[in-house]
Scaffold this active site. Structure first.
Site, PDB file in Angstrom:
ATOM      1  N   ASP A 214       7.437   0.687   5.035  1.00 19.85           N
ATOM      2  CA  ASP A 214       6.709   1.186   6.196  1.00 19.85           C
ATOM      3  C   ASP A 214       5.377   1.808   5.753  1.00 19.85           C
ATOM      4  OD1 ASP A 214       6.766   1.905   9.103  1.00 19.85           O
ATOM      5  OD2 ASP A 214       6.673   3.951   8.301  1.00 19.85           O
ATOM      6  N   GLU A 291      14.793  -5.185 -12.610  1.00 20.65           N
ATOM      7  CA  GLU A 291      15.971  -4.866 -13.423  1.00 20.65           C
ATOM      8  C   GLU A 291      17.259  -5.398 -12.800  1.00 20.65           C
ATOM      9  OE1 GLU A 291      16.217  -0.683 -13.959  1.00 20.65           O
ATOM     10  OE2 GLU A 291      14.151  -0.481 -14.691  1.00 20.65           O
TER      11      GLU A 291
END
Length: 555
Positions: A214, A291
């Site tokens: 956002d 990751e």
């Protein structure tokens, strides 16, 4: 052809779920008129059968709900209005069982004023480490009674609110580019990025597939917090949300109700938006997502000045996607659509990203209404959708557009958008009315309750329910299902160059063996030779011409 291991998000169709308005704990119980996590979970088969690849769910975190979840008090828990963490886990698990990905909303520009950090800042006073997490400043004037600068809130009025000191005297001011209940964070304070990295890992560990960021362009402000240079007499917000929020048929002459594109409303001088420091944040976030397995992704809500500034958010080591608001902001005009396609593809050519295309969301007037409303607006909406689905990249669909829903004129006494209370302008409630699922009267199967939901539904929606449209092969819902199936069959995996040509009121998109033609004019146009794969509306016998307000795919 696209490599088999290409990330899922590159060509995904993502369905936006505005949680309050999707489904109310159906059929589990509930009945408070507000949508929730269990309601979403129960309706996931509908999304699978619609043919989307993923869903993006608006914020469900702990919140006082002053801005319906975009004022977050705890980023690592679920508001009891929407369920529990167990319900969130169940939603993730069920989505994955059905082959759907789940994207959650992240709100990093500001917190709720009820967040523990902000409450601590109020208690600690000026110069404290607690206040340094936000943008507190002394006011101007001999007694500090004037705001620190001239910035305006997106929701209307000044972007600064003054607080009281412990002794009851007027104190410092804090910045809120949105509602006063949404104080902006100071991203130059290392505690802020550390907190959000922890939040990212919390939800990634729970299995979410991505994040919608956002106000992604708003985290950093120019450090000096200088005044904004605005045209004389311009007292409207510096803008994050365009005038597309407003109804097309709003009273003429009201400058707040003009219909124009986002680019036209953006001002040249924006010290509160799109600062260069924001990109290092997204590089650090990208390293975190990399990751994790499963091609986790991030998409930016970034209202930027140009296609080039949009593309900076999706450089190879930053975010994966950014919403293409130029497509949403384009008027019903072949030349405007063609320009957006050409400029967007050119701007993204040097990045590792793919374009995104979106026509509506929870912040703007529904596109069927923007395109004129009524049968013509719905027909144009279907045509624009078919043209959009032919383009490379991913597409975002806002809940209810697949039913042909239009903007609702919500009565003043039922409005709940904070911008309405600050400006007196209609705001965003009209695109957030809860979905009609079944039956002939409100709440149309939205939940087990008998009364109207949190925003009242129109009484003439019986023909727009999911139940009704599933039984009608000519319905907008049936069209969306056919269009998404055609996209999977004829568009996905196509790496051929895409071109967009404009011939009068006609847009012609060519992508390999596929040709998509869109007629935005008032008269039929001749079609090139080819097999008709799908059309957004009826074609004349023989299929040699394309009626107005219609699109077609040819092979």
């Amino acid at each position: 052809m696209t490599a088999p291991h290409a990330p899922w998000w590159r060509e995904a169709v993502v369905y936006q779920v505005y949680i309050r308005s999707f489904a109310d704990d159906f059929p589990q119980g509930g009945g408070d008129g507000v949508g929730d996590l269990r309601g979403i979970t129960s309706r996931l088969p509908y999304l699978r059968d619609l043919g989307v690849d993923a869903l993006w769910v608006t914020p469900f975190y702990t919140s006082p709900q002053h801005d319906h979840g975009y004022d977050v008090a705890d980023y690592k828990d679920v508001d009891r209005l929407f369920g529990t963490l167990a319900d969130a886990d169940a939603l993730v698990a069920r989505a994955h069982e059905l082959g759907l990905r789940l994207i959650v909303d992240l709100v990093p520009n500001h917190t709720s004023s009820e967040h523990p950090w902000f409450q601590a800042a109020l208690a600690a006073g000026p110069g404290s480490a607690e206040r340094a997490r936000y943008l507190f400043r002394d006011g101007k004037g001999p007694d500090g009674s004037e705001p620190p600068n001239n910035w305006l809130s997106v929701f209307g009025g000044p972007a600064w609110t003054r607080v009281e000191d412990a002794d009851g005297r007027p104190g410092q001011w804090y910045l809120h580019l949105f509602d006063p209940s949404q104080p902006d964070l100071d991203w130059r304070n290392p505690e802020v990025p550390a907190m959000f990295e922890d939040v990212l890992r919390f939800w990634l560990d729970r299995g979410v597939d991505g994040f919608r960021i956002d106000v992604a362009h708003g985290l950093f402000k120019e450090a000096s917090l200088r005044d904004q240079v605005r045209p004389e007499g311009d007292d409207e917000p510096e803008l994050h949300v365009p005038a597309l929020l407003r109804r097309k048929d709003a009273p003429a002459g009201d400058p707040g109700e003009r219909e124009h594109s986002m680019v036209e409303r953006l001002l040249d001088d924006e010290p509160m938006w799109d600062q260069p420091e924001v990109h290092e944040v997204y590089r650090s976030w990208r390293r975190i997502l990399d990751e994790y397995d499963g091609d986790r992704m991030m998409v930016a809500e970034a209202w930027t000045q140009t296609p080039e500034s949009m593309a900076r958010f999706v450089r190879p080591d930053e975010l994966h996607q950014t919403f293409n608001f130029a497509w949403l902001g384009a008027p019903w005009d072949a030349a405007a659509f063609g320009e957006v396609i050409t400029d967007s593809l050119a701007a993204l050519a040097s990045t590792s990203s793919t374009p995104t295309w979106v026509l509506s969301n929870h912040d703007v007037v529904r596109h069927a209404t923007r395109y004129g409303g009524g049968p013509a607006g719905v027909a144009r909406g279907r045509a624009a959708t078919l043209a959009m689905l032919a383009l490379p990249g991913s597409a975002y669909v806002y809940q209810g557009e697949e039913l042909g829903l239009e903007q609702v004129e919500v009565p003043p006494e039922a409005r709940q958008d904070p911008s309405w209370f600050r400006t007196g302008k209609p705001g965003r409630d009209g695109c957030r009315v809860p979905l009609p699922w079944s039956g002939a009267a409100p709440p149309y199967g939205f939940g087990p309750g008998a009364g109207q939901p949190w925003i009242p539904q129109p009484t003439d929606w019986a023909d727009l329910t999911v139940e009704h449209e599933l039984a009608d092969e000519d319905s907008t819902l049936a069209f969306y299902r056919r269009a998404l199936a055609a996209r999977r069959a004829h568009v996905l995996g196509t790496d051929e160059a895409t071109t967009a040509e404009v011939e009068g009121d006609t847009l012609v998109v060519r992508r390999g063996a596929l040709t998509a033609v869109l007629n935005t004019g008032t008269a039929p146009v001749d079609l090139p030779a080819g097999e008709v794969l799908i059309a957004s509306g009826p074609l004349p016998a023989g299929g040699a011409s394309l009626p107005p307000d219609t699109a077609v795919w040819l092979r």
